[in-house]
Write a protein that holds these residues in place. Structure first.
Motif, PDB file in Angstrom:
ATOM      1  N   ALA A   1       2.874   3.307  10.233  1.00 29.27           N
ATOM      2  CA  ALA A   1       2.584   2.884   8.866  1.00 29.27           C
ATOM      3  C   ALA A   1       1.074   2.839   8.621  1.00 29.27           C
ATOM      4  CB  ALA A   1       3.215   1.521   8.596  1.00 29.27           C
TER       5      ALA A   1
ATOM      6  N   ALA B   1      -1.155   5.014   5.954  1.00 25.59           N
ATOM      7  CA  ALA B   1      -2.011   4.322   4.984  1.00 25.59           C
ATOM      8  C   ALA B   1      -3.447   4.821   5.065  1.00 25.59           C
ATOM      9  CB  ALA B   1      -1.957   2.812   5.221  1.00 25.59           C
TER      10      ALA B   1
ATOM     11  N   CYS C   1       4.818   3.738   3.066  1.00 24.72           N
ATOM     12  CA  CYS C   1       4.475   3.209   4.394  1.00 24.72           C
ATOM     13  C   CYS C   1       5.498   2.163   4.838  1.00 24.72           C
ATOM     14  CB  CYS C   1       3.073   2.594   4.384  1.00 24.72           C
ATOM     15  SG  CYS C   1       1.731   3.784   4.143  1.00 24.72           S
TER      16      CYS C   1
END
Length: 367
Positions: free
Chosen positions: A42, A46, A55
């Motif tokens: 994630a 990002a 995400c």
């Protein structure tokens, strides 16, 4: 490899999150690693500009893998806060990967998901058969057929009075074999299976095999071990691997032969990014051939919103009237075009001397 299962990835525009997760090292005792992996993927997305919702969707999907038994890994493709496709992998990736870009990063999936053919495994018995569909996405029920139920057993008597009963048994077996063969033929048409694997006693397998139509005879393999044998899965996977090897050899031979122009000066195959881009724009790719380590796979091309909007230079797309364009890898752009026109993709080893120059080529269709 039939890429019909990738259609959902091209029904919406990007950008896309493409994640490959290695679960081979994860166990129940190391479930914490799965949590760390989810967070790391994630963060990587990002950092590349992915939106928070996407995400979070990827992170949650990786966390959910703790509740499943994934021996190798899984690919995740997400956009707009939703995981659209999450196929299992046939072997672990070389490390976890997360990319954010205009197209799904599907090229690694073709190698990691395996190119084993779609096959129907027919579990044949005297009363009928059960069909199971196996593909790169796993296995699922593909239906069943039930034949006549009585009589199905021979007697041990040698009394001539039993001869009529024995003939009925033979007729029942023959009738059921024909019923199974017909149903299996229909199943193959509906699933477009590349391979049919027959499982059962020798006599039952042969009876069905002999009654299948001629068009399917070169697709049939009889498993050595029966239902319930721990070696059956090995038989099935060996048959699929052998079929894949033979098909790859045949397609490469066809590609090499097709490169030579015909009497009208037209070649039936091309290689190199410029020629492939032109063929894709004209919907003339009949089969795309990719060498995963080829230098042309990483080459930058320009894409528009539609699969046939691609060019070697950005200015070419503007000339074609496309107002929006993005840079993408050549292999992913060409795979998108192949999926849109239902063209299969063949992945060949980097060591294959007969692979296309640059690592990508195509057999062509002519309008």
């Amino acid at each position: 490899m039939d890429l019909a299962f990738l259609h959902p990835l091209y029904e919406h525009s990007g950008p896309w999150a493409s994640v490959y997760v290695d679960t081979s090292r994860h166990t129940e005792s190391t479930a914490h690693e799965r949590h760390l992996t989810a967070s790391a993927m994630a963060r990587r997305l990002a950092d590349q500009g992915a939106d928070e919702a996407t995400c979070r969707a990827v992170e949650n999907a990786i966390e959910e893998l703790r509740r499943s038994s994934e021996p190798n890994g899984r690919a995740l493709f997400a956009r707009a806060g939703e995981v659209v496709l999450d196929p299992p992998l046939a072997r672990p990736p070389q490390g976890d990967m997360a990319q954010w870009g205009p197209l799904p990063r599907v090229a690694p999936l073709l190698e990691l998901a395996g190119q084993d053919p779609v096959c129907v495994v027919a579990y044949i018995g005297r009363k009928g058969a059960d069909f199971e569909l196996r593909s790169g996405l796993g296995r699922e029920d593909a239906g069943s057929v039930t034949g006549r139920q009585h009589p199905i057993h021979r007697t041990s008597s040698v009394d001539w009075s039993e001869r009529h009963f024995q003939l009925k048994v033979e007729n029942t077996w023959e009738h059921n074999a024909a019923e199974i063969a017909d149903a299996l033929s229909v199943c193959q048409e509906e699933t477009q299976a590349d391979l049919l694997i027959l499982v059962g006693d020798d006599r039952e397998r042969r009876a069905v095999h002999e009654r299948l139509p001629q068009r399917l005879q070169d697709r049939v393999v009889e498993a050595r071990h029966g239902t319930g044998s721990r070696l059956l899965d090995e038989d099935v996977e060996a048959a699929r691997a052998e079929h894949t090897r033979r098909r790859a050899e045949a397609e490469l031979e066809r590609f090499l032969a097709a490169r030579a122009p015909d009497d009208e000066g037209r070649a039936g195959a091309v290689e190199g990014v410029p020629a492939l881009v032109e063929a894709a724009r004209e919907h003339r790719i009949d089969e795309l051939i990719i060498c995963a380590e080829g230098p042309d796979t990483r080459r930058e091309v320009w894409i528009g919103e539609d699969p046939d909007q691609l060019a070697v230079r950005r200015t070419e797309l503007r000339t074609l009237g496309e107002q929006h364009s993005w840079a993408a890898r050549a292999d992913d752009a060409l795979i998108r075009s192949a999926v849109a026109t239902d063209a299969p993709v063949l992945v060949v080893p980097a060591t294959d001397e007969e692979a296309p120059v640059g690592g990508m080529g195509a057999l062509l269709r002519w309008k």
